[in-house]
Motif scaffolding. Structure first.
Motif, PDB file in Angstrom:
ATOM      1  N   GLN B 161       0.869  -1.177   0.000  1.00 20.85           N
ATOM      2  CA  GLN B 161       0.000   0.000   0.000  1.00 20.85           C
ATOM      3  C   GLN B 161       0.899   1.217   0.000  1.00 20.85           C
ATOM      4  O   GLN B 161       2.106   1.068  -0.179  1.00 20.85           O
ATOM      5  CB  GLN B 161      -0.939  -0.026   1.205  1.00 20.85           C
ATOM      6  CG  GLN B 161      -0.212  -0.023   2.535  1.00 20.85           C
ATOM      7  CD  GLN B 161      -0.997  -0.735   3.614  1.00 20.85           C
ATOM      8  OE1 GLN B 161      -1.196  -1.942   3.570  1.00 20.85           O
ATOM      9  NE2 GLN B 161      -1.452   0.027   4.602  1.00 20.85           N
ATOM     10  N   CYS B 162       0.331   2.410   0.187  1.00 18.09           N
ATOM     11  CA  CYS B 162       1.199   3.580   0.188  1.00 18.09           C
ATOM     12  C   CYS B 162       2.247   3.408   1.266  1.00 18.09           C
ATOM     13  O   CYS B 162       1.935   3.082   2.408  1.00 18.09           O
ATOM     14  CB  CYS B 162       0.411   4.852   0.421  1.00 18.09           C
ATOM     15  SG  CYS B 162       1.511   6.266   0.607  1.00 18.09           S
ATOM     16  N   GLN B 163       3.480   3.636   0.924  1.00 15.93           N
ATOM     17  CA  GLN B 163       4.593   3.419   1.849  1.00 15.93           C
ATOM     18  C   GLN B 163       4.908   4.687   2.648  1.00 15.93           C
ATOM     19  O   GLN B 163       5.868   4.721   3.389  1.00 15.93           O
ATOM     20  CB  GLN B 163       5.832   2.984   1.075  1.00 15.93           C
ATOM     21  CG  GLN B 163       5.563   1.884   0.056  1.00 15.93           C
ATOM     22  CD  GLN B 163       5.653   0.486   0.631  1.00 15.93           C
ATOM     23  OE1 GLN B 163       6.641   0.130   1.240  1.00 15.93           O
ATOM     24  NE2 GLN B 163       4.605  -0.297   0.449  1.00 15.93           N
ATOM     25  N   GLN B 164       4.121   5.721   2.467  1.00 17.17           N
ATOM     26  CA  GLN B 164       4.324   7.016   3.148  1.00 17.17           C
ATOM     27  C   GLN B 164       5.800   7.388   3.116  1.00 17.17           C
ATOM     28  O   GLN B 164       6.443   7.583   4.155  1.00 17.17           O
ATOM     29  CB  GLN B 164       3.797   6.975   4.585  1.00 17.17           C
ATOM     30  CG  GLN B 164       2.421   6.364   4.736  1.00 17.17           C
ATOM     31  CD  GLN B 164       1.292   7.173   4.116  1.00 17.17           C
ATOM     32  OE1 GLN B 164       1.498   8.291   3.631  1.00 17.17           O
ATOM     33  NE2 GLN B 164       0.093   6.645   4.114  1.00 17.17           N
ATOM     34  N   CYS B 165       6.333   7.456   1.903  1.00 15.55           N
ATOM     35  CA  CYS B 165       7.759   7.724   1.721  1.00 15.55           C
ATOM     36  C   CYS B 165       8.188   8.983   2.478  1.00 15.55           C
ATOM     37  O   CYS B 165       7.465   9.978   2.512  1.00 15.55           O
ATOM     38  CB  CYS B 165       8.059   7.926   0.246  1.00 15.55           C
ATOM     39  SG  CYS B 165       7.474   6.576  -0.785  1.00 15.55           S
ATOM     40  N   GLU B 166       9.379   8.918   3.049  1.00 10.93           N
ATOM     41  CA  GLU B 166       9.938  10.100   3.692  1.00 10.93           C
ATOM     42  C   GLU B 166      10.353  11.097   2.599  1.00 10.93           C
ATOM     43  O   GLU B 166      10.366  12.294   2.805  1.00 10.93           O
ATOM     44  CB  GLU B 166      11.140   9.664   4.536  1.00 10.93           C
ATOM     45  CG  GLU B 166      11.490  10.433   5.781  1.00 10.93           C
ATOM     46  CD  GLU B 166      10.407  11.265   6.438  1.00 10.93           C
ATOM     47  OE1 GLU B 166       9.265  10.786   6.602  1.00 10.93           O
ATOM     48  OE2 GLU B 166      10.714  12.419   6.814  1.00 10.93           O
ATOM     49  N   PRO B 169       8.313  10.759  -4.137  1.00 10.04           N
ATOM     50  CA  PRO B 169       8.336  11.279  -5.506  1.00 10.04           C
ATOM     51  C   PRO B 169       6.981  11.818  -5.945  1.00 10.04           C
ATOM     52  O   PRO B 169       6.921  12.749  -6.755  1.00 10.04           O
ATOM     53  CB  PRO B 169       8.748  10.076  -6.352  1.00 10.04           C
ATOM     54  CG  PRO B 169       8.706   8.884  -5.475  1.00 10.04           C
ATOM     55  CD  PRO B 169       8.712   9.344  -4.066  1.00 10.04           C
ATOM     56  N   CYS B 170       5.902  11.276  -5.407  1.00  7.08           N
ATOM     57  CA  CYS B 170       4.577  11.746  -5.810  1.00  7.08           C
ATOM     58  C   CYS B 170       4.374  13.210  -5.436  1.00  7.08           C
ATOM     59  O   CYS B 170       3.721  13.956  -6.159  1.00  7.08           O
ATOM     60  CB  CYS B 170       3.501  10.887  -5.162  1.00  7.08           C
ATOM     61  SG  CYS B 170       3.604  10.856  -3.365  1.00  7.08           S
ATOM     62  N   VAL B 171       4.945  13.615  -4.306  1.00  7.95           N
ATOM     63  CA  VAL B 171       4.808  14.996  -3.853  1.00  7.95           C
ATOM     64  C   VAL B 171       5.678  15.915  -4.702  1.00  7.95           C
ATOM     65  O   VAL B 171       5.278  17.012  -5.093  1.00  7.95           O
ATOM     66  CB  VAL B 171       5.188  15.102  -2.363  1.00  7.95           C
ATOM     67  CG1 VAL B 171       5.351  16.559  -1.946  1.00  7.95           C
ATOM     68  CG2 VAL B 171       4.155  14.415  -1.499  1.00  7.95           C
ATOM     69  N   ALA B 203       4.700   8.694 -11.009  1.00 10.50           N
ATOM     70  CA  ALA B 203       5.914   8.823 -10.208  1.00 10.50           C
ATOM     71  C   ALA B 203       5.995   7.832  -9.058  1.00 10.50           C
ATOM     72  O   ALA B 203       7.084   7.516  -8.586  1.00 10.50           O
ATOM     73  CB  ALA B 203       6.008  10.247  -9.648  1.00 10.50           C
ATOM     74  N   CYS B 204       4.868   7.341  -8.581  1.00 14.74           N
ATOM     75  CA  CYS B 204       4.892   6.473  -7.404  1.00 14.74           C
ATOM     76  C   CYS B 204       5.435   5.095  -7.757  1.00 14.74           C
ATOM     77  O   CYS B 204       4.894   4.421  -8.621  1.00 14.74           O
ATOM     78  CB  CYS B 204       3.492   6.333  -6.813  1.00 14.74           C
ATOM     79  SG  CYS B 204       3.420   5.064  -5.531  1.00 14.74           S
ATOM     80  N   PRO B 205       6.500   4.654  -7.090  1.00 16.30           N
ATOM     81  CA  PRO B 205       7.095   3.353  -7.417  1.00 16.30           C
ATOM     82  C   PRO B 205       6.325   2.181  -6.825  1.00 16.30           C
ATOM     83  O   PRO B 205       6.739   1.034  -7.011  1.00 16.30           O
ATOM     84  CB  PRO B 205       8.487   3.423  -6.796  1.00 16.30           C
ATOM     85  CG  PRO B 205       8.652   4.809  -6.278  1.00 16.30           C
ATOM     86  CD  PRO B 205       7.296   5.385  -6.098  1.00 16.30           C
TER      87      PRO B 205
HETATM   88  S1  SF4 Z   1       5.411   7.702  -3.755  1.00 14.50           S
HETATM   89 FE1  SF4 Z   1       3.756   8.720  -2.650  1.00 14.50          FE
HETATM   90  S2  SF4 Z   1       1.939   7.473  -3.018  1.00 14.50           S
HETATM   91 FE2  SF4 Z   1       3.715   6.257  -3.609  1.00 14.50          FE
HETATM   92  S3  SF4 Z   1       4.201   5.078  -1.794  1.00 14.50           S
HETATM   93 FE3  SF4 Z   1       5.471   6.913  -1.673  1.00 14.50          FE
HETATM   94  S4  SF4 Z   1       4.241   8.384  -0.498  1.00 14.50           S
HETATM   95 FE4  SF4 Z   1       2.856   6.732  -1.135  1.00 14.50          FE
END
Ligand code: SF4
Ligand code: SF4
Lengths: 406, 307
Positions: B161-166, B169-171, B203-205
């Motif tokens: 699921q969304c990995q709440q990246c630190e 790239p989506c942001v 952009a989201c991996p």
């Molecule tokens: S890139 Fe954005 S949407 Fe994708 S996993 Fe990371 S935080 Fe979630």
């Protein structure tokens, strides 16, 4: 003010006049525009579910066409350089038509972006000042700026020149020189930024290759001018404008270099992927050989490659490219080749296989096809009207009153 | 990182709003016949970016939305705007040796977060891998598996699921700043600001973002009216959505719905900044990995093997 209004109506009146071919051409285009608009209204009401795009392939035919057209717009530069920098007379006479083509292509690009948006009424959110444009972080924000800038530059140059001509005055090259000079790197930049739009995404290995931007430029400089060669021949046929064969052959020669470069870069990419054979090979494999039995794009890609190579051979040989039959065949081949390669062949494999390994075979739905056709028809209509407006000024048939009322 | 929006630059916003309102009213008077002109349509159209609104404006918007939802779904909605608690950075753990691939989490998430049932949207994807294969090659995974009973012999499962990246790239790519990272690490979306360009999806991996291709449909009885503006409130056609670690629950001190429902306790959740939290214990004592670490997105979603 009175003169201005009067001139405006003269132009309108002139644009409305034409022979039966002109009217049937406009009617033909209107048909597709109407169908396109109807499909778009349906898409607006129902949502993008009417397209074949899904979460796995979230960009499709619209963005493919957008990418191709950015290349067409950028190609005007191939005329601007010899015309203004090297003062190559035969091309200087026709550079205006290249600039008007750039104006048309950018307008179509903007339309393609609009029809792709989920919430088009919120487009103001990405404008500078009134929205919250994410600049400099988002490449899409950059794209908005460079595309609109390029539109403005080409619009200004061509309309300044036309304005002066229509009042029987010499245009001052000194005045537009800065604009012309800036339009050259700008043309490169619109294509580079568009390439970077894909290039910067590490999630998509197919796009995340440094060769992407140079390949974009090379393919743009082959397909765009080829389109112009065809247009020039039509212009020559339907108007009194004389276009020197020398100009056309010169452009053909330049195209040969561009295709050569594009093929070389393609080879470099192909080698890197297949020789190293890492997991990132998958999109390339999907394109040219199919993946897990999914082969939708394979025939397209091979035809594109064959088109490109054949076109290259024709453009390479001076006798073949100076024969209008073979030249036109080569032009059509390269346009089709690049359209496939830089359109669906670029956008879709970025999503296939998806980031979680899923393969969703995308092929555009009827809604997408009819809206796309509609936008192409709009572009053709716009260019026709621009030419209809520019040509008589060019040949001196149409002259306006100056302020003194002469 | 986008940094234009810092605090509320009210004066700028007001002038912008004023400008747009003028323009819009001009349009409105021509486009919408009098009598049917509903002021709230224009309020919605002109709504500001969530982070640019002050407290008053937020309250007005929430009221309008609650009324709107009430009318649309005939259900009383409660839309919270709870802010991030200071000193929290949420992290998630998933024990791969326990997950049995039952997908209860998927459906608990759908219910909790008001995902569209038709067309179907799932924020969690459970991938099935054959044991003994080169398994991190995601291409070898299967997303559509229909077993009579789980777990199946010879397979193991990996929910994504969304990995709440630190470093999300989506942001970075969003052209309108409609999506951003909150102070507690949750990446959120303002559904009223997203233009639906889907650049973030490219952009989201991790395939974490989902697009509302059509108007989301949920049966009235299945709605969850306890919502958060940035989380599970009903969405619109044409915007992107994703997992928010159940912001409406976790900011109130509860577990996300998927953690609560997991029958085998494979899912862990907590505050990464709290050295005594369970999630910290797992990270420090188990064999941990994160998905696609080579991309430097620094997910706050940790997979581990407890046995
Ligand atoms: S890139 Fe954005 S949407 Fe994708 S996993 Fe990371 S935080 Fe979630
Ligand atoms: S779809 Fe919405 S959230 Fe995603 S990049 Fe576009 S505007 Fe931003």
């Amino acid at each position: 003010m009175y003169a201005l209004l009067k001139n405006f109506f003269t132009v309108l009146k002139h644009m409305a006049k034409g022979d039966k071919w002109y009217y049937s051409w406009l009617a033909f285009l209107s048909f597709f525009i109407i169908v396109g608009v109807a499909s778009y209204i349906r898409q607006l009401n129902t949502g993008l579910i009417l397209t074949a795009m899904r979460d796995q392939v979230s960009w499709g035919f619209y963005i493919s066409n957008f990418t191709f057209l950015v290349g067409v717009a950028a190609a005007a530069v191939l005329l601007v350089v010899p015309a203004y920098i090297y003062n190559f007379k035969p091309i200087k006479e026709i550079v205006l038509f290249g600039e008007l083509l750039a104006v048309t292509a950018i307008t179509m690009c903007i339309l393609f972006i609009l029809v792709d948006m989920g919430r088009p009424e919120r487009v103001w959110h990405l404008m500078p000042i009134i929205g919250t444009m994410n600049f400099p972080s988002s490449l899409l924000a950059w794209d908005v700026l460079v595309l609109n800038g390029y539109l403005a530059i080409n619009f200004l140059i061509s309309f300044y020149v036309l304005y002066k001509m229509s009042h029987s005055k010499e245009y001052s090259i000194q005045l537009i020189k800065p604009l012309i000079l800036i339009s050259i790197p700008w043309a490169i930049s619109i294509h580079t930024v568009t390439a970077f739009l894909y290039n910067g995404l590490s999630a998509r290995p197919f796009w995340n290759a440094s060769i992407l931007a140079p390949r974009f430029i090379a393919s743009a400089l082959s397909s765009g001018p080829a389109l112009m060669i065809i247009i020039f021949q039509i212009v020559r046929k339907v108007s009194r404008i004389e276009i020197d064969n020398k100009a056309i052959f010169k452009i053909a020669e330049l195209i040969a270099y561009a295709i050569g470069l594009n093929l070389f870069l393609f080879g470099a990419e192909f080698f890197k992927e297949f020789y190293s054979g890492s997991i990132h090979l998958a999109p390339m494999e999907y394109l040219y050989f199919g993946l897990h039995g999914k082969t939708a794009l394979v025939p397209w890609m091979w035809s594109a490659l064959i088109f490109n190579i054949t076109a290259f051979l024709i453009f390479l040989s001076p006798t073949a490219r100076e024969n209008f039959l073979t030249l036109n065949i080569a032009c059509v081949l390269i346009i089709a080749g690049v359209y496939i390669e830089k359109g669906m062949g670029l956008v879709v494999p970025g999503f296939v296989p998806g980031v979680l390994g899923e393969i969703y075979e995308y092929s555009p739905s009827w809604t997408e096809k009819s809206i796309t056709l509609g936008i192409w028809a709009t572009g053709a209509m716009l260019y026709t009207l621009l030419l209809k407006f520019a040509m008589p000024i060019y040949t001196g048939e149409l002259r306006f009153l100056s302020k003194t009322g002469k | 990182m986008p940094n234009k929006i810092k605090g509320n630059s009210i004066s700028k916003s007001i002038s912008r709003r004023g400008f747009l309102k003028g323009a819009a009213l001009g349009l409105a008077s021509t486009a919408i016949p009098f009598g049917t002109a509903d002021a709230s349509i224009w309020d919605a159209f002109l709504q500001k970016h969530f982070r640019e609104m002050n407290e008053d404006e937020i309250r007005t918007v929430i009221k309008r939305l609650e009324k709107e939802y009430d009318k649309k779904f005939d259900t009383k909605f409660n839309i919270k705007t709870t802010k991030a608690m200071p000193g929290t950075l949420f992290g998630y753990g998933l024990d791969l040796s326990r997950c049995i691939g039952c997908r209860r989490c998927v459906y608990a998430c759908v219910r909790e977060n008001n995902q569209s049932r038709d067309p179907q949207i799932h924020w969690i994807t459970v991938l099935r891998f054959k044991k003994g294969e080169k398994w991190i090659d995601l291409e070898e995974s299967e997303k559509y598996y229909y077993p009579g009973k789980v777990p199946e012999e010879g397979y193991f499962y990996m929910p994504v699921q969304c990995q709440q990246c630190e470093n999300p790239p989506c942001v970075k790519v969003c052209p309108t700043q409609a999506t951003w990272k909150e102070p507690d690490g949750i990446v959120v979306i303002d559904y009223n600001w997203c233009i639906g360009c889907r650049y973030c999806m490219a952009a989201c991996p991790y395939g974490a973002r989902h697009f509302n291709l059509a108007k989301p449909r949920i049966r009235k009885e299945e709605l969850n009216p306890e919502t958060h503006y940035l989380g599970n409130r009903p969405r619109y056609a044409g915007v992107v959505e994703k997992c928010t670690f159940c912001v409406q629950r976790t900011r109130a001190g509860r577990y996300p719905a998927c953690v609560e429902i997991c029958p085998v306790g494979a899912r862990k959740f907590g505050n990464l900044l709290d050295p005594k939290s369970e999630i910290r214990y797992c990270i420090e004592n188990k064999r941990v990995f994160r998905l696609k670490e080579d991309l430097n997105t620094y997910p706050k979603f940790y997979y581990f093997f407890a046995t």
